[in-house]
Design a protein around this motif. Structure first.
Motif, mmCIF file in Angstrom:
data_model
loop_
_atom_site.group_PDB
_atom_site.id
_atom_site.type_symbol
_atom_site.label_atom_id
_atom_site.label_comp_id
_atom_site.label_asym_id
_atom_site.label_seq_id
_atom_site.Cartn_x
_atom_site.Cartn_y
_atom_site.Cartn_z
ATOM 1 N N VAL A 14 13.380 -22.112 5.763
ATOM 2 C CA VAL A 14 14.325 -21.164 5.176
ATOM 3 C C VAL A 14 14.086 -21.043 3.674
ATOM 4 O O VAL A 14 14.062 -19.935 3.119
ATOM 5 N N LEU A 15 13.891 -22.167 3.000
ATOM 6 C CA LEU A 15 13.616 -22.135 1.567
ATOM 7 C C LEU A 15 12.290 -21.443 1.255
ATOM 8 O O LEU A 15 12.179 -20.751 0.239
ATOM 9 N N LEU A 16 11.309 -21.610 2.116
ATOM 10 C CA LEU A 16 10.029 -20.933 1.921
ATOM 11 C C LEU A 16 10.196 -19.424 2.031
ATOM 12 O O LEU A 16 9.666 -18.673 1.205
ATOM 13 N N VAL A 17 10.941 -18.974 3.015
ATOM 14 C CA VAL A 17 11.174 -17.530 3.175
ATOM 15 C C VAL A 17 11.950 -16.975 1.986
ATOM 16 O O VAL A 17 11.608 -15.911 1.447
ATOM 17 N N LEU A 18 12.986 -17.704 1.546
ATOM 18 C CA LEU A 18 13.756 -17.246 0.388
ATOM 19 C C LEU A 18 12.922 -17.220 -0.885
ATOM 20 O O LEU A 18 13.003 -16.274 -1.680
ATOM 21 N N SER A 19 12.093 -18.237 -1.085
ATOM 22 C CA SER A 19 11.296 -18.276 -2.309
ATOM 23 C C SER A 19 10.200 -17.209 -2.291
ATOM 24 O O SER A 19 9.898 -16.627 -3.340
ATOM 25 N N VAL A 20 9.633 -16.927 -1.138
ATOM 26 C CA VAL A 20 8.642 -15.845 -1.064
ATOM 27 C C VAL A 20 9.322 -14.504 -1.320
ATOM 28 O O VAL A 20 8.773 -13.638 -2.019
ATOM 29 N N GLY A 21 10.536 -14.337 -0.813
ATOM 30 C CA GLY A 21 11.288 -13.110 -1.093
ATOM 31 C C GLY A 21 11.610 -12.965 -2.576
ATOM 32 O O GLY A 21 11.477 -11.876 -3.144
ATOM 33 N N LEU B 64 9.940 -14.327 -5.001
ATOM 34 C CA LEU B 64 8.669 -14.085 -5.667
ATOM 35 C C LEU B 64 8.277 -12.613 -5.583
ATOM 36 O O LEU B 64 7.781 -12.037 -6.553
ATOM 37 N N TYR B 65 8.541 -11.994 -4.457
ATOM 38 C CA TYR B 65 8.280 -10.563 -4.297
ATOM 39 C C TYR B 65 9.157 -9.734 -5.231
ATOM 40 O O TYR B 65 8.684 -8.798 -5.865
ATOM 41 N N VAL B 66 10.430 -10.115 -5.337
ATOM 42 C CA VAL B 66 11.346 -9.399 -6.244
ATOM 43 C C VAL B 66 10.885 -9.564 -7.692
ATOM 44 O O VAL B 66 10.895 -8.588 -8.463
ATOM 45 N N CYS B 67 10.484 -10.771 -8.074
ATOM 46 C CA CYS B 67 9.984 -10.995 -9.439
ATOM 47 C C CYS B 67 8.755 -10.145 -9.714
ATOM 48 O O CYS B 67 8.614 -9.573 -10.801
ATOM 49 N N PHE B 68 7.856 -10.043 -8.748
ATOM 50 C CA PHE B 68 6.659 -9.232 -8.925
ATOM 51 C C PHE B 68 7.007 -7.759 -9.075
ATOM 52 O O PHE B 68 6.469 -7.065 -9.955
ATOM 53 N N LYS B 69 7.916 -7.262 -8.234
ATOM 54 C CA LYS B 69 8.307 -5.853 -8.321
ATOM 55 C C LYS B 69 8.994 -5.546 -9.656
ATOM 56 O O LYS B 69 8.757 -4.500 -10.262
ATOM 57 N N LYS B 70 9.864 -6.439 -10.105
ATOM 58 C CA LYS B 70 10.541 -6.240 -11.395
ATOM 59 C C LYS B 70 9.541 -6.319 -12.547
ATOM 60 O O LYS B 70 9.675 -5.600 -13.530
#
Length: 117
Positions: free
Chosen positions: A25-32, A34-40
């Motif tokens: 669960v933490l891996l999925v949240l952290s990858v999500g 990370l995706y938000v940080c990249f998009k921003k």
């Protein structure tokens, strides 16, 4: 004997999956995140904001790498899928289908045997 081995393998896979459920669960949240940080990071024009998003992205990336062993849980889930899929197959059966081709070069031996009959 086959069902017993599948049951033991399934039991081990369930235990591994349950043990790694939190990190998964933490891996999925952290990858999500990370995706938000990249998009921003891509959308912003300010240098200070880009530096902030890079720092936040590196922090989230360290969280992601700390939960990378959750891939064992994903492998256990895949093993459970394979065990479920093979549960009702007979012991002597082959799961893969044999596809015959009409190409005379690949079926030469079969056609030669038919001609000799």
């Amino acid at each position: 004997m086959k069902k017993f081995m599948l049951f033991i393998g399934g039991l081990i896979a369930v235990l591994v999956l349950l043990a790694n459920l939190g990190p998964m669960v933490l891996l999925v949240l952290s990858v999500g995140l990370l995706y938000v940080c990249f998009k921003k990071f891509i959308k912003t024009d300010s240098v200070a904001a880009k530096i902030g998003w890079v720092i936040l992205g590196l922090i989230v990336l360290s969280i992601t790498f700390s939960n990378i062993y959750a891939v064992l849980g994903v492998a256990a889930a895949y093993a459970l899928y394979l065990i479920y899929k093979n549960w009702n197959t007979p012991e002597g059966s082959v799961v893969h289908e044999i596809k015959e081709d009409d190409d005379p070069f690949t079926n030469f031996e079969k056609q030669w045997a038919e001609l000799n009959k």
